[in-house]
Motif scaffolding. Structure first.
Motif, mmCIF file in Angstrom:
data_model
loop_
_atom_site.group_PDB
_atom_site.id
_atom_site.type_symbol
_atom_site.label_atom_id
_atom_site.label_comp_id
_atom_site.label_asym_id
_atom_site.label_seq_id
_atom_site.Cartn_x
_atom_site.Cartn_y
_atom_site.Cartn_z
ATOM 1 N N LEU A 109 0.795 -1.225 0.000
ATOM 2 C CA LEU A 109 0.000 0.000 0.000
ATOM 3 C C LEU A 109 0.833 1.283 0.000
ATOM 4 C CD1 LEU A 109 -2.692 -1.142 2.591
ATOM 5 C CD2 LEU A 109 -2.984 -0.980 0.108
ATOM 6 N N GLN A 164 -5.989 7.195 -2.857
ATOM 7 C CA GLN A 164 -6.129 6.187 -1.809
ATOM 8 C C GLN A 164 -6.673 6.858 -0.554
ATOM 9 O OE1 GLN A 164 -3.224 2.898 -1.561
ATOM 10 N NE2 GLN A 164 -2.694 3.663 0.460
ATOM 11 N N GLU A 186 -8.594 1.687 -1.921
ATOM 12 C CA GLU A 186 -7.733 2.024 -3.047
ATOM 13 C C GLU A 186 -8.557 2.570 -4.208
ATOM 14 O OE1 GLU A 186 -4.280 -0.904 -3.576
ATOM 15 O OE2 GLU A 186 -5.802 -2.125 -2.567
#
Length: 378
Positions: A109, A164, A186
């Protein structure tokens, strides 16, 4: 104790100062007037290594210390605190991942933010749950390998431009803060809607919107920590982010002081520059003294984090004192300028409007006093 900066810290500080002076300040008035999102400037900050400064080296980040980050962010806020707020919003949004995610989640991430220019948003505040986080209404219901999010968030920086979102929702309202859980959304999935850009008093260069979540599906793999750990993750995040927010107050105050020193040398009354009048000297002295005191509080609260120590009390000292200080210093700067200080053609009225927001966001000055009292009672 050592108050000397290292050569690398001075180089970082100088680079951020140059960027603020040459890239941010020339465009600050335009973005304040139009409220146009300064995407190109923030992208340039990314290219210069001034975005995502809190990302660990394991994810391709710079691995800067908390104190290092403060040195840069004071300069960026000196350039334009509205732009700086949108820059620091990435750090705030990614901090829950840094402090609460698994190594696999961090690499998956966070690494993309080091490979291309991306924006992130921290989604905690709600219309009925700002300072009262435990009253959160956004829900997360488990459905197989996903959670389904429903609810709304407000005052979300970068919300209209983010790639995000770090979102806090409750899996059980009856559990209050013990039901809050952290998720990473996301992209812009179906059901996630951004509202209009808020027409703000100050920090108008930063994007601020409301978000609506309608049956937004999030993979279980994007849950940060376990169910019910979101409140702890959010509080640890804010302990980490408070020194950054506080140092932005110092950047605003320093700008106000510098403008006041310059103007007071040029403006004459009764046959001499106004800085030769004792009334103005006392104002300038207080402005300088309190700006420096706030900077030291910020640095100490960041240093505690770098030493692996808890900084809740010191970071609340820093956030509360620095925010209130910046508002007073910016107001005094307007007073030094007199009638000209009230005119938008001159720079200090913007600083006064910008400073006000720091007394409100990421925990109001009143909430910081509650945190301080609670820590003292321990």
């Amino acid at each position: 104790m050592d108050f000397q900066l290292s050569d690398s810290q001075r180089a970082l500080q100088d680079m951020a100062r140059k960027f603020a002076r040459e890239v941010m300040r020339p465009k600050a008035a335009h973005h304040d007037e139009t409220s146009e999102f300064p995407r190109a400037i923030i992208a340039s900050a990314w290219e210069n290594g001034l975005l995502n400064m809190n990302l660990p080296e394991s994810c391709g980040g710079l691995g800067l210390s908390h104190l290092d980050q403060l040195l840069a962010y004071e300069e960026l806020a000196w350039g334009c605190s509205g732009m700086a707020t949108s820059i620091t919003a990435n750090d705030l949004a990614n901090l829950p991942i840094v402090v609460g995610a698994s190594e696999e989640q961090k690499k998956r991430l966070l690494t993309p933010f080091t490979q291309e220019f991306k924006l992130a948003a921290f989604c905690l505040t709600e219309p009925e749950a700002g300072s009262d986080v435990a009253n959160m209404g956004t829900t997360a219901v488990r459905d197989g390998d996903h959670y389904v999010l429903n609810g709304s968030k407000c005052f979300i920086t970068n919300g209209g431009h983010a790639d995000q979102y770090t979102v806090f929702a409750t899996v059980d309202k009856a559990k209050k803060h013990k039901g809050i859980t952290c998720f990473v959304v996301e992209g812009r999935p179906k059901g996630l809607t951004a509202g209009k850009h808020e027409n703000k008093m100050g920090q108008r260069a930063s994007d601020t919107v409301a978000l609506t979540f309608e049956d937004v599906r999030v993979p279980v793999a994007n849950r940060i920590g376990e169910e019910g750990e979101g409140f702890r993750i959010a509080m640890e995040t804010l302990d980490n982010s408070r020194p950054i927010t506080a140092i932005m107050s110092v950047g605003i105050a320093r700008a106000a002081l510098e403008y006041s020193l310059e103007y007071s040398a040029q403006r004459k009354t009764f046959g001499k520059p106004i800085r030769e009048h004792q009334a103005i000297q006392f104002m300038l002295a207080d402005m300088a003294m309190n700006t420096h005191a706030a900077r030291l509080l910020c640095h100490q609260s960041a240093w505690l984090l770098d030493e692996g120590q808890k900084n809740t009390l010191l970071s609340s000292y820093a956030k509360c004192f620095a925010a209130d200080m910046a508002m007073k210093v910016a107001t005094d700067a307007v007073q030094v300028y007199g009638g000209y200080g009230y005119i938008k053609e001159y720079p200090v009225e913007k600083l006064m409007r910008d400073a006000k927001l720091i007394q409100i966001y990421e925990g109001t000055s009143q909430v910081q006093r509650l945190v301080i009292a609670k820590e003292l009672f321990k």
